[in-house]
Design an enzyme around this catalytic site. Sequence first.
Site: not given
Length: 878
Positions: A405, A291
């Site tokens: 998403c 990340d």
Amino acid sequence: MAPTMSARALVCVSVGGGGLTNGPSKPHVAIPTSAYPDKRNMIALRTPVSLRHLVVAGGQRKRCIGGDRKRGRAQRRHFTGALESLWRHSPHPRCSPAPAAAAAARRQSNSSWQPPVLENTAFEEYYKEQQIVHEEEWDAFMSVLRKPLPATFRINASCRFLGDICSKLENDFRRSLECEVSDEYGEDFISPLTWYPGNLAWRLNFSRKQLRKTEALESFHEFLKHESEVGNITRQEAVSMVPPLFLNVQPDHHILDMCAAPGSKTFQLLEMIHQSKEPGLLPRALVIANDFKAQRCDLLIHNTKRMCTANLIVTNHDAQNFPSCSLAKDHSETDKDHHKPQRLEFDRVLCDVPCSGDGTIRKSHDMWRKWNSSMGNEFHLLQVNIAMRGIALLKVGGRMVYSTCSMNPIENEAVVAELLRRSGNSIELLDVSKELPELVRRPGLSTWKVNDRGSWCQTHEDVSHDRKNVILPSMFPSSKSMHEGFSRNFKIKEMSNVNCDTGGVSTSISTQSSVYTSNSVGSKSPLSRCMRIVPHDQDGGAFFIAVIHKLSPLNESQMTEVGKTEHPLSTTKTVGLQEQYQPEITTPVKKMMHQHGIISEVHGDNKLPVEQKKLSVDNQTSKHNNLIEVKMETDDVKYSQTKSGDISHRTKKLDCQYKWKGIDPVLFFEDDAVIKNIVSFFGIEETFSLEGCLVTRSTDNARRIYYISKSVQEILELNVQIGELIKIASVGVKMFERHRSKDGCSCAYRLSYEGLSLLFPYMRKRILYASPVDFQQLLQCRTINFAHFTDARFGEEASSLMPGCCVVVLREGHQDADSVAMDPSTIAIVCWRGKSTMNVLVSPPDRKELLEYRFGFKEFKVENEKPNKDINGLDEGN
């Protein structure tokens, strides 16, 4: 004559200041509390009552802050704690109850609260035009979006008490709560998700908020919190569980999770590799979870720590610039070891990219207010670049899952279409319609439109001239390639004669790729193989998934295409937009390192320096305005290496000049004397090799030692060889920890409970076997005198043991020591043998788990538990 105000009725306020200061004096004004009748009691309560208290408070701040320097988080917490302690222990005047007016105002404020408005006209118009659902479904689609999202969770398939947890869900909660809440939430208020393998994922007919607020569900909520804390379950949205299932993970796979935080999918991948391992052995597979933001890496580490795995590496990189780790040709040919990787490639890549997130609108009600049509447009190029980087790092024959998403086709089908255009015949879109047959999904869209500031565009030619550099050709379903579209507006310097590594990248170079044509995407790209999950099909969230299979290496023109394509928006503006809608995305990595004898990233069109021409170039990455190349001179970092290619321990100079700011280096622990002492003290068998598998993050006097698997060890050694290009935030499982006991222990390190399951089958010393009664007593009391054990023999064995760390095993029946050690269901805990007591070194949540599932305890609470003094050396102990 003005009335006299008492000293206690005055409050000193710093004009333009933010509290007590010890810098240059600032003007203060005295404000009578009568001006603020509703705040009088609060001010009197929290204001020091004497000048002495003010001076003490200022002194506390001076020691914590140090002048006018900027305060850090820890310093702010220290300063706040000091003031709160001062106020708490200061003499306070008697305060009367809050005025009736203030109480009435609070009641009026609470009564005036209104739920968020679940309406957005632009949202409805946009998705109606995109036709993401049929017209006759629209009302049902919008109705479900306005309902709370049902809570879901997943059971860890590799947890020790899997059967007990499933039984508790089926028999205890499902049946006992059926009569209490079935009238309000329906008969199937708790049920397994039929499409998830093994019935390991469960769905609740109420939202997470209802779960917290409903009194009848309090015990179930406490159950979920505790099991989540110890790693037995993971609370995760149902559609978020889908992408890892399409990766088809195998026991020997190297897996990259490019945008991993907060870590629910990473945990899911770890479950898969540990579930497929052979009993008693570590899996060969590994997961690299990456990340970009350091804060999100902390969250990722916290969530994956529950797995206690030695097969995980957490990295901190911008996903679109994830480093290429490969040895140079001349180096790899002379020092080639066929058993160790020469480059970092992955069998599986999970590319769950940052997105606008409107698929989470059922749980993120703020999305109704802030949504606009430009959000998807702003993420499009970032998503393309991250996915292309994932394809470049993917092995030939490997599989990558691209997911968002979001419901926006600009972030979904348009990105996949651009990946297919750029990669040509090197990749294909897989048809996975027969996998997970009970999961309701819909095919991807073949046509869509682009909205720019309220105007709809069918093709890039419809975009106004001043917006053509913002609305990209790749956003349209039928357009020329992004490269060709930019070449009309920008001068892009062609790149040729680049020496390319053949591993993963083809050496056939063509500056004008034949795959970039203006043919219709609908006729050439099988976008129907993509999957769309819409909320009203199975009462969940929205998700998009595409499964990509790599057929052949990318050629050089395809690789350099990524490096040349640059968003016409400035980097600063683009990053600002990303931060606004997706907090985890920030500015790109600011420093990339390269060193003699390694392959490093090449940014933009900068030519290779003379000393680097012998090195191969693995990839071209995006060039950003704020990217800075930092050259590391070979004298700054020295590696001791023999002619055979064996890597010795790094020198102290490397430790002191580690290049990743804010992150401790990963150092191989090679203190032979300490390792031999540990092996001898605990009787560790030779079959459990510690050589090369122990690392630490401390430059000297290692406090914690972590254990890593062989596959992780190979990656770390490769990283050392290439000059620490990978920025590692966390690695391995904590196995040993230095203690400060004064009991005369001959070993300076104790065992960690996190790594006990790996080491215990190979231990032959420092093991005690307790009866169920004594084992239960240890878990409940934590510290027990030798004379107080029920089994006098166990107490004698404990007292005769030399001081130090040991393992206490629950012995049931007439099991022998060998069968107990190799039985995966064996229950063992780490303890400390003090002067006259046995102390348990297990956290309260883990002790609660053992008491509940092994001894049937329903309630176990620990409040204000003090640390073991025998271990941290605060006193002599018992």
